[in-house]
Motif scaffolding. Structure first.
Motif, PDB file in Angstrom:
ATOM      1  N   ILE A  50       0.842  -1.189   0.000  1.00  0.00           N
ATOM      2  CA  ILE A  50       0.000   0.000   0.000  1.00  0.00           C
ATOM      3  C   ILE A  50       0.881   1.244   0.000  1.00  0.00           C
ATOM      4  CG2 ILE A  50      -1.783   1.248   1.267  1.00  0.00           C
ATOM      5  CD1 ILE A  50      -2.284  -1.619   2.623  1.00  0.00           C
ATOM      6  N   ILE A  51       0.730   2.075  -1.013  1.00  0.00           N
ATOM      7  CA  ILE A  51       1.493   3.326  -1.082  1.00  0.00           C
ATOM      8  C   ILE A  51       0.763   4.367  -0.248  1.00  0.00           C
ATOM      9  CG2 ILE A  51       2.340   5.174  -2.572  1.00  0.00           C
ATOM     10  CD1 ILE A  51       2.609   3.049  -4.787  1.00  0.00           C
ATOM     11  N   VAL A  52       1.413   4.849   0.787  1.00  0.00           N
ATOM     12  CA  VAL A  52       0.819   5.823   1.692  1.00  0.00           C
ATOM     13  C   VAL A  52       0.537   7.108   0.917  1.00  0.00           C
ATOM     14  CG1 VAL A  52       1.199   7.201   3.767  1.00  0.00           C
ATOM     15  CG2 VAL A  52       1.968   4.822   3.694  1.00  0.00           C
ATOM     16  N   THR A  79       2.204  -4.262   3.606  1.00  0.00           N
ATOM     17  CA  THR A  79       3.381  -3.399   3.608  1.00  0.00           C
ATOM     18  C   THR A  79       2.974  -1.982   3.242  1.00  0.00           C
ATOM     19  OG1 THR A  79       4.811  -5.238   2.957  1.00  0.00           O
ATOM     20  CG2 THR A  79       5.656  -3.018   2.582  1.00  0.00           C
ATOM     21  N   LEU A  80       3.311  -1.038   4.111  1.00  0.00           N
ATOM     22  CA  LEU A  80       3.095   0.374   3.814  1.00  0.00           C
ATOM     23  C   LEU A  80       4.350   0.908   3.144  1.00  0.00           C
ATOM     24  CD1 LEU A  80       1.511   1.653   7.152  1.00  0.00           C
ATOM     25  CD2 LEU A  80       0.346   0.957   5.064  1.00  0.00           C
ATOM     26  N   PHE A 129       7.450  -0.475   5.199  1.00  0.00           N
ATOM     27  CA  PHE A 129       7.220  -0.868   6.589  1.00  0.00           C
ATOM     28  C   PHE A 129       6.201  -1.995   6.620  1.00  0.00           C
ATOM     29  CE2 PHE A 129       5.109  -0.765  10.686  1.00  0.00           C
ATOM     30  CZ  PHE A 129       6.186  -0.707  11.555  1.00  0.00           C
ATOM     31  N   LEU A 130       6.602  -3.132   7.189  1.00  0.00           N
ATOM     32  CA  LEU A 130       5.742  -4.309   7.280  1.00  0.00           C
ATOM     33  C   LEU A 130       4.914  -4.236   8.559  1.00  0.00           C
ATOM     34  CD1 LEU A 130       4.999  -7.110   6.101  1.00  0.00           C
ATOM     35  CD2 LEU A 130       6.852  -8.036   7.515  1.00  0.00           C
ATOM     36  N   LEU A 131       3.607  -4.367   8.420  1.00  0.00           N
ATOM     37  CA  LEU A 131       2.709  -4.364   9.577  1.00  0.00           C
ATOM     38  C   LEU A 131       2.706  -5.764  10.182  1.00  0.00           C
ATOM     39  CD1 LEU A 131      -0.258  -2.315   8.064  1.00  0.00           C
ATOM     40  CD2 LEU A 131       1.463  -1.525   9.696  1.00  0.00           C
ATOM     41  N   GLU A 132       3.461  -5.944  11.253  1.00  0.00           N
ATOM     42  CA  GLU A 132       3.586  -7.287  11.816  1.00  0.00           C
ATOM     43  C   GLU A 132       3.174  -7.395  13.282  1.00  0.00           C
ATOM     44  OE1 GLU A 132       7.592  -8.435  10.919  1.00  0.00           O
ATOM     45  OE2 GLU A 132       8.452  -6.757  11.988  1.00  0.00           O
ATOM     46  N   LYS A 156       0.293  12.731   9.790  1.00  0.00           N
ATOM     47  CA  LYS A 156       0.274  11.668  10.783  1.00  0.00           C
ATOM     48  C   LYS A 156      -0.965  10.820  10.551  1.00  0.00           C
ATOM     49  CE  LYS A 156      -1.986  14.163  14.592  1.00  0.00           C
ATOM     50  NZ  LYS A 156      -1.827  14.547  15.997  1.00  0.00           N
ATOM     51  N   PHE A 157      -0.857   9.551  10.890  1.00  0.00           N
ATOM     52  CA  PHE A 157      -1.997   8.650  10.799  1.00  0.00           C
ATOM     53  C   PHE A 157      -1.696   7.413  11.629  1.00  0.00           C
ATOM     54  CE2 PHE A 157       0.793   7.087   7.527  1.00  0.00           C
ATOM     55  CZ  PHE A 157       0.573   5.725   7.448  1.00  0.00           C
ATOM     56  N   SER A 158      -2.733   6.663  11.907  1.00  0.00           N
ATOM     57  CA  SER A 158      -2.551   5.424  12.651  1.00  0.00           C
ATOM     58  C   SER A 158      -3.297   4.298  11.950  1.00  0.00           C
ATOM     59  CB  SER A 158      -3.054   5.577  14.087  1.00  0.00           C
ATOM     60  OG  SER A 158      -4.436   5.777  14.103  1.00  0.00           O
ATOM     61  N   VAL A 159      -2.783   3.099  12.123  1.00  0.00           N
ATOM     62  CA  VAL A 159      -3.447   1.897  11.609  1.00  0.00           C
ATOM     63  C   VAL A 159      -3.373   0.830  12.687  1.00  0.00           C
ATOM     64  CG1 VAL A 159      -2.896   2.410   9.197  1.00  0.00           C
ATOM     65  CG2 VAL A 159      -1.383   0.935  10.497  1.00  0.00           C
TER      66      VAL A 159
END
Length: 167
Positions: A50-52, A79-80, A129-132, A156-159
Motif C-alpha cells: 500500500i502506497i501511503v 506493507t506500507l 514498513f511491514l505491519l507485523e 500523521k496517521f494510525s493503523v
C-alpha cells in the motif's frame, strides 16, 4: 379463557417476526454468518503493498488520517510504502517516525519515537514498513521541522492491523 382479537393479532405478529428473523439468518450455522461457513467474503490471501497517500505520496498538506480511514482496514503482513522526494530547494524534507503511544501521537511528541526512515530514504521505490504487530496500533508521523508537519494535523496517521481470515 379464549383468545381475544388483540391476542390473536399479537400471536400472528410474533410468529411472522420470528419467521422473518430466521429467514434473514438462514445461513447462520452452515453459511457465511459471521464467516463461520466454508467461505469468507475476502478471498484475497495475499498481503498488500500500500502506497501511503496513493499518488500524493508522503507530502506536506495532505491529510493522511482521512486517507487511512478511507483505505482501511489494514491487515497483518501488509506493507506500507512511504514515497517522498529527497530534500532539495523546492521540497520540504520528510521522514517517518513510529510513535510509541496514543498520547505521543495526539501531541506529536517525538522524544520516545523511533525514526523509521530518514529524509533520503523515501526516494525511488520508497521506504517499506511491514505491519507485523496484530491488533496493536501503529502511529506514524513526519518528524521534520521539530514535528511541525505532524502538529498541523496532516502528516500523521494510525493503523491497527487485523488478521486476514482465510478459507
Amino acid at each position: 379463557m379464549g383468545f381475544t382479537t388483540a391476542q390473536g393479532l399479537m400471536l400472528l405478529l410474533l410468529t411472522a417476526s420470528t419467521l422473518a428473523v430466521s429467514m434473514a439468518n438462514k445461513d447462520w450455522q452452515s453459511g457465511n454468518w459471521p464467516f463461520r461457513g466454508p467461505h469468507h467474503p475476502n478471498k484475497t490471501q495475499v498481503s498488500k503493498r500500500i502506497i501511503v497517500g496513493d499518488s500524493q505520496h508522503w507530502r506536506f498538506g495532505f491529510n493522511y488520517t482521512n486517507w487511512a480511514i478511507k483505505h482501511g482496514p489494514f491487515y497483518l503482513n501488509d506493507t506500507l510504502v512511504f514515497k517522498y522526494d529527497p530534500p532539495n530547494a523546492t521540497t520540504f524534507p520528510h521522514s517517518v517516525y513510529l510513535l510509541p503511544n496514543l498520547r505521543s501521537f495526539v501531541t506529536c511528541d517525538l522524544r520516545r519515537a523511533t525514526r523509521l526512515a530518514s529524509v533520503t530514504q523515501g526516494g525511488g521505490e520508497g521506504f517499506k514498513f511491514l505491519l507485523e504487530r496484530p491488533r496493536q496500533p501503529h502511529y506514524f508521523a513526519c518528524g521534520e521541522r521539530n514535528g511541525f508537519h505532524c502538529m498541523n494535523g496532516t502528516m500523521k496517521f494510525s493503523v491497527m492491523p487485523i488478521f486476514r481470515w482465510y478459507r
